[in-house]
Design a protein around this motif. Structure first.
Motif, PDB file in Angstrom:
ATOM      1  N   GLY A  77      50.209  24.599  -4.432  1.00  0.00           N
ATOM      2  CA  GLY A  77      50.533  24.693  -3.016  1.00  0.00           C
ATOM      3  C   GLY A  77      49.393  25.328  -2.240  1.00  0.00           C
ATOM      4  N   VAL A  78      49.480  25.277  -0.919  1.00  0.00           N
ATOM      5  CA  VAL A  78      48.437  25.818  -0.051  1.00  0.00           C
ATOM      6  C   VAL A  78      49.073  26.436   1.193  1.00  0.00           C
ATOM      7  N   TYR A  79      48.310  27.292   1.847  1.00  0.00           N
ATOM      8  CA  TYR A  79      48.632  27.783   3.185  1.00  0.00           C
ATOM      9  C   TYR A  79      47.662  27.118   4.153  1.00  0.00           C
ATOM     10  N   VAL A  80      48.180  26.644   5.278  1.00  0.00           N
ATOM     11  CA  VAL A  80      47.385  25.850   6.218  1.00  0.00           C
ATOM     12  C   VAL A  80      47.317  26.559   7.562  1.00  0.00           C
ATOM     13  N   GLY A  81      46.111  26.607   8.139  1.00  0.00           N
ATOM     14  CA  GLY A  81      45.931  27.195   9.457  1.00  0.00           C
ATOM     15  C   GLY A  81      46.274  26.214  10.563  1.00  0.00           C
ATOM     16  N   ILE A  82      46.800  26.742  11.666  1.00  0.00           N
ATOM     17  CA  ILE A  82      47.169  25.934  12.823  1.00  0.00           C
ATOM     18  C   ILE A  82      46.374  26.430  14.028  1.00  0.00           C
ATOM     19  N   GLY A  83      45.764  25.501  14.737  1.00  0.00           N
ATOM     20  CA  GLY A  83      45.031  25.815  15.961  1.00  0.00           C
ATOM     21  C   GLY A  83      44.985  24.565  16.827  1.00  0.00           C
ATOM     22  N   GLY A  84      44.036  24.521  17.739  1.00  0.00           N
ATOM     23  CA  GLY A  84      43.867  23.316  18.534  1.00  0.00           C
ATOM     24  C   GLY A  84      44.293  23.481  19.977  1.00  0.00           C
ATOM     25  N   ARG A  85      44.072  22.404  20.737  1.00  0.00           N
ATOM     26  CA  ARG A  85      44.263  22.447  22.177  1.00  0.00           C
ATOM     27  C   ARG A  85      45.696  22.744  22.589  1.00  0.00           C
ATOM     28  N   SER A  86      46.672  22.261  21.808  1.00  0.00           N
ATOM     29  CA  SER A  86      48.068  22.430  22.214  1.00  0.00           C
ATOM     30  C   SER A  86      48.631  23.807  21.883  1.00  0.00           C
ATOM     31  N   LEU A  87      47.859  24.649  21.184  1.00  0.00           N
ATOM     32  CA  LEU A  87      48.361  25.968  20.808  1.00  0.00           C
ATOM     33  C   LEU A  87      48.451  26.868  22.038  1.00  0.00           C
ATOM     34  N   SER A  88      49.600  27.499  22.217  1.00  0.00           N
ATOM     35  CA  SER A  88      49.784  28.400  23.347  1.00  0.00           C
ATOM     36  C   SER A  88      50.861  29.411  23.006  1.00  0.00           C
ATOM     37  N   ALA A  89      50.936  30.483  23.817  1.00  0.00           N
ATOM     38  CA  ALA A  89      51.931  31.535  23.625  1.00  0.00           C
ATOM     39  C   ALA A  89      52.754  31.676  24.897  1.00  0.00           C
ATOM     40  N   SER A  90      54.060  31.746  24.715  1.00  0.00           N
ATOM     41  CA  SER A  90      54.971  31.911  25.838  1.00  0.00           C
ATOM     42  C   SER A  90      55.682  33.248  25.711  1.00  0.00           C
ATOM     43  N   ALA A  91      55.582  34.090  26.734  1.00  0.00           N
ATOM     44  CA  ALA A  91      56.230  35.403  26.729  1.00  0.00           C
ATOM     45  C   ALA A  91      57.716  35.235  27.051  1.00  0.00           C
ATOM     46  N   THR A  92      58.582  35.686  26.133  1.00  0.00           N
ATOM     47  CA  THR A  92      60.028  35.518  26.280  1.00  0.00           C
ATOM     48  C   THR A  92      60.713  36.855  26.064  1.00  0.00           C
ATOM     49  N   ASP A 125      56.759  22.794  18.430  1.00  0.00           N
ATOM     50  CA  ASP A 125      57.220  23.522  17.256  1.00  0.00           C
ATOM     51  C   ASP A 125      56.783  24.979  17.371  1.00  0.00           C
ATOM     52  N   ILE A 126      57.706  25.899  17.131  1.00  0.00           N
ATOM     53  CA  ILE A 126      57.349  27.323  17.108  1.00  0.00           C
ATOM     54  C   ILE A 126      56.689  27.623  15.763  1.00  0.00           C
ATOM     55  N   ILE A 127      55.462  28.070  15.822  1.00  0.00           N
ATOM     56  CA  ILE A 127      54.688  28.361  14.603  1.00  0.00           C
ATOM     57  C   ILE A 127      54.842  29.820  14.194  1.00  0.00           C
ATOM     58  N   ASP A 128      54.844  30.720  15.166  1.00  0.00           N
ATOM     59  CA  ASP A 128      54.915  32.142  14.845  1.00  0.00           C
ATOM     60  C   ASP A 128      55.493  32.893  16.042  1.00  0.00           C
ATOM     61  N   VAL A 129      55.988  34.083  15.791  1.00  0.00           N
ATOM     62  CA  VAL A 129      56.505  34.973  16.833  1.00  0.00           C
ATOM     63  C   VAL A 129      55.849  36.337  16.647  1.00  0.00           C
ATOM     64  N   THR A 130      55.223  36.851  17.700  1.00  0.00           N
ATOM     65  CA  THR A 130      54.562  38.156  17.633  1.00  0.00           C
ATOM     66  C   THR A 130      55.047  39.022  18.796  1.00  0.00           C
ATOM     67  N   PRO A 131      55.017  40.343  18.652  1.00  0.00           N
ATOM     68  CA  PRO A 131      55.480  41.224  19.746  1.00  0.00           C
ATOM     69  C   PRO A 131      54.423  41.377  20.833  1.00  0.00           C
ATOM     70  N   ARG A 132      54.893  41.483  22.065  1.00  0.00           N
ATOM     71  CA  ARG A 132      54.018  41.796  23.189  1.00  0.00           C
ATOM     72  C   ARG A 132      54.356  43.171  23.779  1.00  0.00           C
ATOM     73  N   ASN A 157      55.938  36.988  21.952  1.00  0.00           N
ATOM     74  CA  ASN A 157      55.100  35.802  22.114  1.00  0.00           C
ATOM     75  C   ASN A 157      55.625  34.697  21.219  1.00  0.00           C
ATOM     76  N   LEU A 158      56.122  33.635  21.800  1.00  0.00           N
ATOM     77  CA  LEU A 158      56.540  32.460  21.033  1.00  0.00           C
ATOM     78  C   LEU A 158      55.357  31.494  20.980  1.00  0.00           C
ATOM     79  N   ILE A 159      54.659  31.513  19.856  1.00  0.00           N
ATOM     80  CA  ILE A 159      53.448  30.706  19.711  1.00  0.00           C
ATOM     81  C   ILE A 159      53.849  29.330  19.192  1.00  0.00           C
ATOM     82  N   SER A 160      53.490  28.300  19.934  1.00  0.00           N
ATOM     83  CA  SER A 160      53.952  26.952  19.614  1.00  0.00           C
ATOM     84  C   SER A 160      52.805  25.955  19.721  1.00  0.00           C
ATOM     85  N   ALA A 161      53.065  24.756  19.176  1.00  0.00           N
ATOM     86  CA  ALA A 161      52.087  23.661  19.215  1.00  0.00           C
ATOM     87  C   ALA A 161      52.835  22.338  19.183  1.00  0.00           C
ATOM     88  N   ARG A 162      52.140  21.262  19.421  1.00  0.00           N
ATOM     89  CA  ARG A 162      52.750  19.931  19.384  1.00  0.00           C
ATOM     90  C   ARG A 162      53.248  19.613  17.977  1.00  0.00           C
TER      91      ARG A 162
END
Length: 508
Positions: A77-92, A125-132, A157-162
């Motif tokens: 198995g592997v762990y895969v990094g996520i990035g790119g233009r669609s990556l953004s964080a929404s404060a909730t 898709d929500i990739i990760d959640v971090t505190p603000r 921070n609700l970090i999401s991508a396409r």
């Protein structure tokens, strides 16, 4: 306790990197054992895989080389990094209220994070959640656990991508290569954990990942992520501008690396003189006019993110930390520092050991940070030992009865034997019937011939008895009726000899 073996993948727009390493749960030490790389051209755009077949081949090559580095283990198995233009964080915002003063526990915080992860986003898709931010009755706190309060509110921070980003990664890694994806890790968050110091993160700083097609900007303050955005421009934009000088993109990239300079044209005289002996030739002053113009546009957009985050440069005393291959462009960091009026330095991972001295942490910071995040975040082992002993079946005590599987096997064997016996009996009855019919026919033919011979003799030599029988008529059964009765008896006798008892006495 054995160390965990972690495999990380970072699929970028210009290259794919893979890394293997170990994590010691007792000491917390992370050691990078190998890093492999494959270059890409127009296979990944803005962080999203476009050419699935080509990326599959490149990832397979990287996995095979990582596998060869440690033949005693097989990669599962592997762990895969996520990035790119669609990556953004929404404060909730999220909130919990209590009837009385209540101790804020880890379960309460985890419940809030679980609620955030279950939030529904349209086409993301929500990739990760971090505190603000965390706030209790007494105000903002960095560590809410253990505090007494009637309420707690959190801005996360609700970090999401396409969805297409994860979907295409699944196609390559899981469906085509047969590897398990143990987790997705946001590249920018992973990088911040290994290149930002504790003081920089608390005082306030900006992290810039200057990549090939995108530039990701994150602002950290109070030890938490405060802002995240991805700009759809990177160092490849500079390369494509140079192609306007009649260069192929491959040659333009080499010119940019070797002689590109973001400084003002008057300052590039040392690099800008025409050199007919250069591999590609050309006027470097004209080329660097393109370089400076595009770099200035990227720098302006980076600085603008501070305003979008609602901050000013003086609120970020930790300055700007920059990573990525674009940061190696001559004069870029100095131009960024001058325009932003902030200190700028290149980020280097800390707290990571290297087994192979040929590995440069600053150049492979993206994939190494993903490996570190997976290792320290409770990640699962990505490999399996080839020397692992197979469990041997334990002998069953002789006094124990048959197991359920053994009883099932015995019943199946008995059923098969019974079916074979019935089929054998059926075949035997059929053969007996055929033999009896043949004997009846043979006997009938023989008696018919004998009767015909006797009648022929009587016609030639009539006797008084013969004449008497003619006058009596058909008082007795004719020969064919007697033959039929005899044949039925023979068939019944033959079938009884083979064990047949279906016929009753009345048929006889």
């Amino acid at each position: 306790m054995e160390p965990k073996h972690i495999i990380a993948l970072e699929i970028g727009s210009s290259k794919i990197r893979g890394a293997s390493g170990t994590y010691d749960p007792l000491t917390g030490a992370v050691t990078v054992t190998a890093v492999q790389e494959e270059k890409l051209v127009d296979c990944v755009r803005y962080g999203c895989i476009q050419n699935v077949a080509e990326v599959t081949n490149r990832v397979r090559s990287i996995i095979n080389r990582l596998q060869d580095a440690d033949p005693s283990r097989v990669i599962k198995g592997v762990y895969v990094g996520i990035g790119g233009r669609s990556l953004s964080a929404s404060a909730t915002p999220f909130e919990r209220r209590f009837a009385t003063d209540t101790e804020i526990t880890a379960d309460i915080i985890n419940n809030i994070f679980d609620e955030a992860r279950s939030a529904a986003f349209v086409d993301r898709d929500i990739i990760d959640v971090t505190p603000r931010e965390f706030r209790i009755d007494s105000g903002n706190v960095a560590r809410p656990i253990g505090n007494m309060s009637r309420s707690i509110s959190a801005v996360l921070n609700l970090i999401s991508a396409r969805p297409q980003i994860k979907r295409n990664i699944n196609t390559v890694v899981r469906d085509r290569l047969g590897l398990a994806i143990n987790g997705y890790i946001v590249r920018q968050i992973a990088i911040s954990n290994v290149v930002l110091s504790y003081d920089e993160s608390r005082l306030g700083c900006m992290l810039v990942d200057f990549g090939a097609e995108t530039t990701t900007v994150s602002i950290h303050r109070g030890g938490m992520l405060q802002y995240l955005a991805t700009l759809p421009m990177g160092s490849r934009n500079i390369t494509r501008d140079i192609t306007a000088l009649n260069h192929l993109e491959e040659n333009a990239e080499q010119l940019k690396i070797r002689s590109g300079n973001v400084s003002k044209p008057s300052m590039t005289a040392a690099y800008g003189a025409y050199d007919p002996a250069a591999p590609y030739g050309g006027d470097f002053v004209e080329m660097n006019n393109y370089v400076a113009a595009r770099a200035g546009e990227i720098i302006a957009n980076i600085i603008q993110q501070i305003k979008y985050a609602g901050l000013t440069a003086d609120k970020l005393p930790g300055g700007i930390v920059i990573v990525g291959n674009g940061a190696r462009l001559r004069g870029f960091n100095e131009a960024l520092s001058e325009a932003a009026e902030m200190s700028v330095h290149v980020g280097t991972p800390t707290g990571i050991s290297i087994k192979d001295p040929s590995i440069h942490l600053s150049e492979a910071v993206d994939v190494i940070s993903i490996l570190h995040a997976a290792a320290t975040g409770g990640g699962r082992d990505c490999t399996e030992s080839l020397r692992r002993a197979q469990p041997q079946p334990q002998p069953r005590p002789e006094t124990a009865g048959p197991t359920w599987q053994e009883l099932q096997a015995q019943q199946l064997a008995q059923q098969q034997a019974e079916l074979a016996r019935q089929q054998a009996q059926q075949r035997a009855r059929e053969e007996a019937r055929l033999r009896a019919e043949q004997e009846v026919l043979q006997r009938a033919e023989q008696e018919a011939r004998e009767r015909a011979e006797r009648e022929a003799q009587q016609q030639n030599n009539p006797t008084p008895e013969h004449e008497s029988n003619k006058k009596k008529g058909p008082a007795n059964k004719n020969i064919f009726t007697r033959i039929a009765d005899w044949g039925k008896v023979k068939i019944l006798e033959a079938m009884r000899e083979e064990g047949e008892d279906e016929f009753d006495a009345e048929e006889e």
